[in-house]
Design a protein around this motif. Structure first.
Motif, PDB file in Angstrom:
ATOM      1  N   GLN A 135       0.809  -1.107   0.233  1.00 43.54           N
ATOM      2  CA  GLN A 135      -0.082  -0.121   0.214  1.00 43.54           C
ATOM      3  C   GLN A 135       0.875   1.335   0.022  1.00 43.54           C
ATOM      4  OE1 GLN A 135      -2.324  -0.990   3.395  1.00 43.54           O
ATOM      5  NE2 GLN A 135      -4.049  -1.111   2.109  1.00 43.54           N
ATOM      6  N   GLU A 136       1.891   1.297   0.861  1.00 42.50           N
ATOM      7  CA  GLU A 136       3.070   2.389   0.953  1.00 42.50           C
ATOM      8  C   GLU A 136       3.469   2.443  -0.603  1.00 42.50           C
ATOM      9  OE1 GLU A 136       5.901   1.969   3.694  1.00 42.50           O
ATOM     10  OE2 GLU A 136       4.375   1.303   5.473  1.00 42.50           O
ATOM     11  N   ILE A 137       3.888   1.403  -1.302  1.00 39.59           N
ATOM     12  CA  ILE A 137       4.386   1.443  -2.544  1.00 39.59           C
ATOM     13  C   ILE A 137       3.486   2.188  -3.646  1.00 39.59           C
ATOM     14  CG2 ILE A 137       5.097   0.171  -4.607  1.00 39.59           C
ATOM     15  CD1 ILE A 137       6.512  -1.568  -2.405  1.00 39.59           C
ATOM     16  N   MET A 174      -8.425  -4.480  -5.188  1.00 44.77           N
ATOM     17  CA  MET A 174      -9.517  -4.174  -5.494  1.00 44.77           C
ATOM     18  C   MET A 174      -9.770  -2.725  -5.116  1.00 44.77           C
ATOM     19  SD  MET A 174     -11.655  -6.238  -7.057  1.00 44.77           S
ATOM     20  CE  MET A 174     -13.421  -5.957  -6.643  1.00 44.77           C
ATOM     21  N   GLU A 175      -9.385  -2.329  -4.032  1.00 45.06           N
ATOM     22  CA  GLU A 175      -9.486  -1.092  -3.507  1.00 45.06           C
ATOM     23  C   GLU A 175      -8.619  -0.102  -4.000  1.00 45.06           C
ATOM     24  OE1 GLU A 175     -11.600   0.258  -1.001  1.00 45.06           O
ATOM     25  OE2 GLU A 175     -12.352  -1.571  -1.126  1.00 45.06           O
ATOM     26  N   GLU A 176      -7.364  -0.388  -4.465  1.00 42.64           N
ATOM     27  CA  GLU A 176      -6.421   0.280  -5.181  1.00 42.64           C
ATOM     28  C   GLU A 176      -6.628   0.527  -6.696  1.00 42.64           C
ATOM     29  OE1 GLU A 176      -3.408   1.743  -4.225  1.00 42.64           O
ATOM     30  OE2 GLU A 176      -3.991   1.001  -2.251  1.00 42.64           O
ATOM     31  N   PHE A 177      -7.256  -0.287  -7.462  1.00 38.74           N
ATOM     32  CA  PHE A 177      -7.732  -0.040  -8.639  1.00 38.74           C
ATOM     33  C   PHE A 177      -9.209   0.387  -8.950  1.00 38.74           C
ATOM     34  CE2 PHE A 177      -4.485  -3.141  -9.695  1.00 38.74           C
ATOM     35  CZ  PHE A 177      -3.858  -2.547 -10.766  1.00 38.74           C
ATOM     36  N   LYS A 178     -10.130   0.636  -7.714  1.00 38.85           N
ATOM     37  CA  LYS A 178     -11.272   1.242  -7.650  1.00 38.85           C
ATOM     38  C   LYS A 178     -11.461   2.442  -8.411  1.00 38.85           C
ATOM     39  CE  LYS A 178     -14.580  -0.617  -4.851  1.00 38.85           C
ATOM     40  NZ  LYS A 178     -14.910  -0.666  -3.482  1.00 38.85           N
ATOM     41  N   GLY A 179     -10.440   3.424  -8.188  1.00 46.05           N
ATOM     42  CA  GLY A 179     -10.667   4.732  -8.521  1.00 46.05           C
ATOM     43  C   GLY A 179     -10.119   4.842  -9.893  1.00 46.05           C
ATOM     44  N   GLU A 180      -9.411   3.681 -10.618  1.00 46.56           N
ATOM     45  CA  GLU A 180      -8.819   3.963 -11.991  1.00 46.56           C
ATOM     46  C   GLU A 180      -9.805   3.509 -13.117  1.00 46.56           C
ATOM     47  OE1 GLU A 180      -5.468   4.521 -12.358  1.00 46.56           O
ATOM     48  OE2 GLU A 180      -5.503   4.830 -10.135  1.00 46.56           O
ATOM     49  N   VAL A 181     -10.865   2.719 -12.765  1.00 52.64           N
ATOM     50  CA  VAL A 181     -12.008   2.514 -13.932  1.00 52.64           C
ATOM     51  C   VAL A 181     -12.751   3.524 -14.333  1.00 52.64           C
ATOM     52  CG1 VAL A 181     -13.597   0.637 -14.331  1.00 52.64           C
ATOM     53  CG2 VAL A 181     -11.868   0.001 -13.011  1.00 52.64           C
ATOM     54  N   GLU A 183     -18.450  -1.731 -13.924  1.00 51.24           N
ATOM     55  CA  GLU A 183     -17.041  -1.339 -13.016  1.00 51.24           C
ATOM     56  C   GLU A 183     -16.986  -2.681 -12.282  1.00 51.24           C
ATOM     57  OE1 GLU A 183     -15.474   1.824 -10.046  1.00 51.24           O
ATOM     58  OE2 GLU A 183     -17.653   1.922 -10.702  1.00 51.24           O
ATOM     59  N   ASP A 184     -17.734  -3.403 -11.770  1.00 52.46           N
ATOM     60  CA  ASP A 184     -17.600  -4.497 -11.093  1.00 52.46           C
ATOM     61  C   ASP A 184     -16.654  -5.373 -11.923  1.00 52.46           C
ATOM     62  OD1 ASP A 184     -18.724  -3.558  -8.653  1.00 52.46           O
ATOM     63  OD2 ASP A 184     -20.619  -4.573  -9.136  1.00 52.46           O
ATOM     64  N   ILE A 185     -17.170  -5.805 -13.042  1.00 47.40           N
ATOM     65  CA  ILE A 185     -16.768  -6.933 -14.009  1.00 47.40           C
ATOM     66  C   ILE A 185     -15.329  -6.438 -14.313  1.00 47.40           C
ATOM     67  CG2 ILE A 185     -16.772  -7.889 -16.239  1.00 47.40           C
ATOM     68  CD1 ILE A 185     -19.923  -7.974 -15.792  1.00 47.40           C
ATOM     69  N   ILE A 186     -15.154  -5.042 -14.530  1.00 46.90           N
ATOM     70  CA  ILE A 186     -13.835  -4.638 -14.928  1.00 46.90           C
ATOM     71  C   ILE A 186     -12.905  -4.733 -13.972  1.00 46.90           C
ATOM     72  CG2 ILE A 186     -12.490  -2.627 -15.767  1.00 46.90           C
ATOM     73  CD1 ILE A 186     -15.019  -1.675 -17.234  1.00 46.90           C
ATOM     74  N   LEU A 187     -13.280  -4.179 -12.885  1.00 48.57           N
ATOM     75  CA  LEU A 187     -12.401  -4.439 -11.485  1.00 48.57           C
ATOM     76  C   LEU A 187     -11.750  -5.873 -11.384  1.00 48.57           C
ATOM     77  CD1 LEU A 187     -13.840  -1.906  -9.010  1.00 48.57           C
ATOM     78  CD2 LEU A 187     -11.531  -2.126  -9.739  1.00 48.57           C
ATOM     79  N   GLN A 188     -12.997  -6.955 -11.462  1.00 47.72           N
ATOM     80  CA  GLN A 188     -12.483  -8.408 -11.291  1.00 47.72           C
ATOM     81  C   GLN A 188     -11.679  -8.625 -12.378  1.00 47.72           C
ATOM     82  OE1 GLN A 188     -13.324 -10.635  -8.747  1.00 47.72           O
ATOM     83  NE2 GLN A 188     -14.182  -9.040  -7.507  1.00 47.72           N
TER      84      GLN A 188
END
Length: 182
Positions: A70-72, A121-128, A140-145
């Motif tokens: 997470q720090e990275i 999942m948390e890290e990529f959530k804002g990327e979609v 969005e759910d399918i893309i994240l998965q």
């Protein structure tokens, strides 16, 4: 850091290293606190001073590595995917024994994989972005998965195959795939 603090940190590192080494040799259920104590060259009391039991030790070890990842992520948030992936893959390489053990062990793998997946999942959530671009109108759910499961799978493949490509190559390849799909 005081002499006492350094001694405590050294003991904790020896304990963590011992449990990882032991897990690479035998099933976690078969590892005893005495095994860890003997391998780390510390007393059982020292282990119990820091951890409730071996399960607590494993949980804290996993949490420590997830926190470092997470720090990275926070430190590379302004970079493109290729650049941002490099510190990740370097960290995975530096901690190969931990990650290979967690991904191969029957006890470590489900817990670690689940936490790793949740973290990503948390890290990529804002990327979609489903409002424009290549993902317009998709779920969005399918893309994240898709992205997260792929990312976890690539890490597992890379580690289990003893890192057949260097971290920079992996960072570039995965970065390109992420840019294509996000």
């Amino acid at each position: 850091m005081s002499k006492e603090d350094r001694r405590i940190a050294k003991s904790q590192e020896a304990i963590k290293k011992a449990v990882i080494e032991l897990m690479s040799e035998k099933n976690f259920d078969d590892i005893t606190i005495q095994d860890i104590s003997d391998r780390a060259n510390v007393s059982r009391g020292t282990i119990y001073l820091h951890y409730v039991d071996k399960f607590d030790l494993l949980d804290k070890l996993i949490e420590e590595h997830i926190n470092k990842l997470q720090e990275i992520c926070k430190s590379v948030s302004e970079m493109n995917y290729k650049e941002a992936n490099l510190p990740w893959f370097e960290y995975l390489e530096e901690n190969y024994l931990f990650f290979s053990t967690m991904l191969a062990s029957k006890k470590g793998a489900p817990s670690f994989r689940s936490q790793f997946h949740g973290f990503l999942m948390e890290e990529f959530k804002g990327e979609v972005n489903i409002k424009a671009g290549i993902n317009y109108g998709l779920s969005e759910d399918i893309i994240l998965q898709f992205i997260v499961t792929s990312h976890v799978g690539i890490v597992e493949w890379w580690i289990k195959n003893e890192m057949p490509y260097p971290p920079r190559f992996m960072a570039e390849q995965v970065g390109i795939l992420l840019e294509r799909n996000l």
